[in-house]
Scaffold this motif. Structure first.
Motif, short mmCIF file in Angstrom:
data_model
loop_
_atom_site.label_atom_id
_atom_site.label_comp_id
_atom_site.label_asym_id
_atom_site.label_seq_id
_atom_site.Cartn_x
_atom_site.Cartn_y
_atom_site.Cartn_z
N GLU A 52 -0.14 6.98 6.33
CA GLU A 52 -0.66 7.86 5.27
C GLU A 52 0.45 8.37 4.37
OE1 GLU A 52 -3.68 10.94 5.25
OE2 GLU A 52 -4.26 10.21 7.23
N MET A 53 1.58 8.74 4.99
CA MET A 53 2.69 9.26 4.17
C MET A 53 3.26 8.16 3.29
SD MET A 53 4.64 11.98 6.65
CE MET A 53 5.83 12.49 5.41
N TRP A 54 3.36 6.93 3.83
CA TRP A 54 3.88 5.83 3.02
C TRP A 54 2.90 5.52 1.87
CZ3 TRP A 54 7.85 3.90 1.11
CH2 TRP A 54 7.87 2.63 0.53
N GLY A 55 1.60 5.61 2.16
CA GLY A 55 0.57 5.40 1.12
C GLY A 55 0.75 6.43 0.00
N GLU A 56 1.00 7.67 0.39
CA GLU A 56 1.19 8.74 -0.60
C GLU A 56 2.45 8.50 -1.45
OE1 GLU A 56 -0.74 11.24 -1.26
OE2 GLU A 56 0.57 12.67 -2.32
N ILE A 57 3.52 8.07 -0.79
CA ILE A 57 4.77 7.81 -1.53
C ILE A 57 4.58 6.64 -2.49
CG2 ILE A 57 7.17 7.00 -1.25
CD1 ILE A 57 7.22 8.72 1.35
N SER A 58 3.88 5.60 -2.04
CA SER A 58 3.62 4.43 -2.90
C SER A 58 2.81 4.87 -4.11
CB SER A 58 2.84 3.37 -2.13
OG SER A 58 3.56 2.99 -1.00
N HIS A 59 1.86 5.78 -3.87
CA HIS A 59 1.01 6.28 -4.96
C HIS A 59 1.85 7.10 -5.95
CE1 HIS A 59 -2.36 8.07 -7.04
NE2 HIS A 59 -1.86 9.26 -6.76
N ILE A 60 2.70 8.00 -5.41
CA ILE A 60 3.52 8.87 -6.28
C ILE A 60 4.38 8.02 -7.23
CG2 ILE A 60 5.51 10.46 -6.29
CD1 ILE A 60 4.43 11.61 -3.61
N PHE A 61 4.99 6.97 -6.68
CA PHE A 61 5.91 6.17 -7.49
C PHE A 61 5.27 4.93 -8.11
CE2 PHE A 61 9.01 8.19 -4.42
CZ PHE A 61 9.57 9.04 -5.36
N GLY A 62 3.99 4.70 -7.82
CA GLY A 62 3.31 3.50 -8.33
C GLY A 62 3.98 2.23 -7.82
N LEU A 63 4.28 2.19 -6.52
CA LEU A 63 5.01 1.04 -5.96
C LEU A 63 4.07 -0.15 -5.75
CD1 LEU A 63 7.13 2.81 -3.17
CD2 LEU A 63 7.73 2.39 -5.56
N PRO A 64 4.61 -1.36 -5.79
CA PRO A 64 3.80 -2.54 -5.46
C PRO A 64 3.44 -2.50 -3.97
CG PRO A 64 6.12 -3.13 -5.72
CD PRO A 64 5.99 -1.69 -6.13
N PRO A 65 2.38 -3.17 -3.56
CA PRO A 65 1.97 -3.11 -2.14
C PRO A 65 2.92 -3.89 -1.23
CG PRO A 65 0.53 -4.57 -3.38
CD PRO A 65 1.51 -4.03 -4.36
N VAL A 66 3.99 -3.24 -0.81
CA VAL A 66 5.00 -3.89 0.05
C VAL A 66 4.87 -3.32 1.45
CG1 VAL A 66 7.48 -4.03 0.49
CG2 VAL A 66 6.61 -4.26 -1.84
N ARG A 67 4.96 -4.19 2.44
CA ARG A 67 4.91 -3.74 3.84
C ARG A 67 6.35 -3.46 4.31
NH1 ARG A 67 1.41 -1.37 6.90
NH2 ARG A 67 2.24 -1.35 8.99
N PRO A 68 6.67 -2.20 4.66
CA PRO A 68 8.04 -1.93 5.12
C PRO A 68 8.37 -2.71 6.39
CG PRO A 68 6.87 0.12 4.65
CD PRO A 68 5.85 -0.98 4.61
N SER A 69 9.64 -3.06 6.57
CA SER A 69 10.01 -3.80 7.78
C SER A 69 10.04 -2.88 9.00
CB SER A 69 11.36 -4.51 7.60
OG SER A 69 12.26 -3.69 6.92
N GLN A 70 10.20 -1.56 8.78
CA GLN A 70 10.06 -0.57 9.86
C GLN A 70 9.34 0.63 9.30
OE1 GLN A 70 13.98 0.59 11.14
NE2 GLN A 70 14.14 -1.08 12.61
N MET A 71 8.49 1.23 10.12
CA MET A 71 7.80 2.44 9.64
C MET A 71 7.37 3.23 10.87
SD MET A 71 4.81 2.84 6.87
CE MET A 71 3.61 1.74 7.58
N THR A 72 7.79 4.49 10.93
CA THR A 72 7.37 5.32 12.06
C THR A 72 7.41 6.80 11.64
OG1 THR A 72 7.73 5.73 14.42
CG2 THR A 72 9.69 5.57 13.09
N ALA A 73 6.87 7.66 12.50
CA ALA A 73 6.89 9.10 12.18
C ALA A 73 7.24 9.88 13.44
CB ALA A 73 5.54 9.55 11.66
N HIS A 74 7.81 11.05 13.23
CA HIS A 74 8.19 11.93 14.35
C HIS A 74 7.72 13.34 14.01
CE1 HIS A 74 10.74 13.78 17.47
NE2 HIS A 74 10.98 14.71 16.57
#
Ligand SMILES: Cc1cc2nc3c(=O)[nH]c(=O)nc-3n(C[C@H](O)[C@H](O)[C@H](O)COP(=O)(O)OP(=O)(O)OC[C@H]3O[C@@H](n4cnc5c(N)ncnc54)[C@H](O)[C@@H]3O)c2cc1C
Length: 325
Positions: free
Chosen positions: A249-271
């Motif tokens: 969800e946070m990555w979706g929000e960041i992609s939305h804020i910056f209008g990023l292309p739909p890229v899948r990060p090579s690592q993604m996690t939350a703490h």
């Protein structure tokens, strides 16, 4: 009575306290619940990729903390970081001054404090109790160590209250402290996707902070590493969600804020930092009972910054030395 002191918590406050005690010639043992030291001054490694998922940088107001930062930079444990900072929707950005970061990660900030101190990691303290010989520290597996002449409890206020148990005189004073949770999200990208600035704050109702972690000195990671912190309000709403969905969800929000292309990060996690940020502090440097020889310290005593944790631990360490000498 023995002059050993037990410090509970190996964050900046606990280790600052331990160093004062050790330098005064006292025998000190630190008990830390986590497998690693540093607490919220943390660096998480996923594979070979480091992320500063807690404190992002340190600044100083007091002479004592300025001297500590000087010690860190001289010994190579810290270096200045002058990122380009963008706030909200404004078009302009500023370059931060007098920000310092740990080298190679934020957790290095506590390293010099830990030198020559006996630290037991993976030891979550459950209770403290006293008998004629002194204080005993009890762990979750029912084992205990002691006796200690004094105990320094250097953990977030809600956890300190649990440990204080019957010491109501100290515990009651802590009820006015408020701490809120904070989600940290970590992402690794093969290429730079975010705009040129290095730090973005107050970007939306969900995301409060975004940093290009790889722009800090000494990180040397291939590709781009991004650390984002969620707003306290959104963290409270999602506190019970699982970390993977929060990261998505946070990555979706960041992609939305910056209008990023739909890229899948090579690592993604939350703490989740359960007691991450101080909303309302105690307004005293530390609390110490000379009758019981038990004290509490942490950032939440004085404010919400690393500097406050350092000063609080230092003050408590000095009070214990005075009481025991
Ligand atoms: C997301 C985030 C971003 C931040 N950004 C900044 C920043 O940019 N600049 C800044 O100056 N500050 C920042 N801070 C605040 C800074 O990290 C803290 O002020 C500081 O690290 C607090 O140190 P401490 O020793 O008081 O507590 P902690 O670091 O929380 O240390 C307490 C330690 O006690 C241990 N512990 C807890 N319970 C027990 C138990 N029962 N038994 C044994 N051990 C126990 C914990 O595992 C932990 O290691 C940030 C904090 C967060 C969460």
């Amino acid at each position: 009575m023995t002059s050993r002191t037990a410090v509970i918590g190996a964050g900046l406050a606990g280790l600052s306290c331990a160093r004062v005690l050790r330098r005064a010639g006292h025998f000190v043992e630190v008990f830390e619940a986590d497998r690693i030291i540093g607490g919220r001054m943390g660096t998480m490694r996923i594979g070979v990729v480091p992320y500063d998922h807690g404190a992002q940088y340190i600044t100083s107001r007091s002479t004592r903390f300025r001297d500590f930062i000087q010690e860190l930079t001289t010994s190579g444990y810290a270096a200045p970081w002058a990122p380009k900072v963008k706030i909200g929707d404004s078009e302009s950005y500023r370059t931060a001054n007098d920000w310092f970061v740990g080298i190679p990660g934020m957790s290095s900030i506590v390293r010099p404090l830990a030198e020559s101190v006996r630290i037991h990691t993976g030891r979550a303290v459950h209770t403290i109790s006293r008998d004629a010989k002194g204080w005993h520290i009890w762990f979750e597996d029912q084992s205990n160590v002691g006796p200690f002449a004094a105990v320094a409890i250097c953990v977030p206020a809600p956890s300190a209250q649990l440990l204080l148990g019957p010491l109501a005189e100290i515990s009651d004073r802590l009820t006015r402290v408020r701490m809120s949770p904070c989600w940290a999200m970590m992402v690794h990208l093969e290429d730079q996707l975010l705009p040129e600035q290095d730090v973005f704050s107050d970007m939306s109702e969900v995301v409060r902070w975004i940093a290009r972690n790889n722009t800090k000195p000494g990180r040397g990671t291939r590709g781009e590493t991004v650390v984002a912190h969620a707003s306290p309000a959104w963290t409270r709403e999602t506190e019970d969600a699982d970390a993977d969905s929060v990261a998505e969800e946070m990555w979706g929000e960041i992609s939305h804020i910056f209008g990023l292309p739909p890229v899948r990060p090579s690592q993604m996690t939350a703490h989740l930092w359960k007691h991450g940020l101080v909303d309302s502090s105690l307004g005293e440097t530390f609390v110490f009972s000379t009758d019981d020889l038990v004290g509490v310290a942490g950032d939440w005593c004085l404010g919400r910054l690393a500097e406050h944790a350092f000063e609080s631990g230092f003050g408590l360490g000095r009070a214990i030395v005075q009481a025991l000498d």
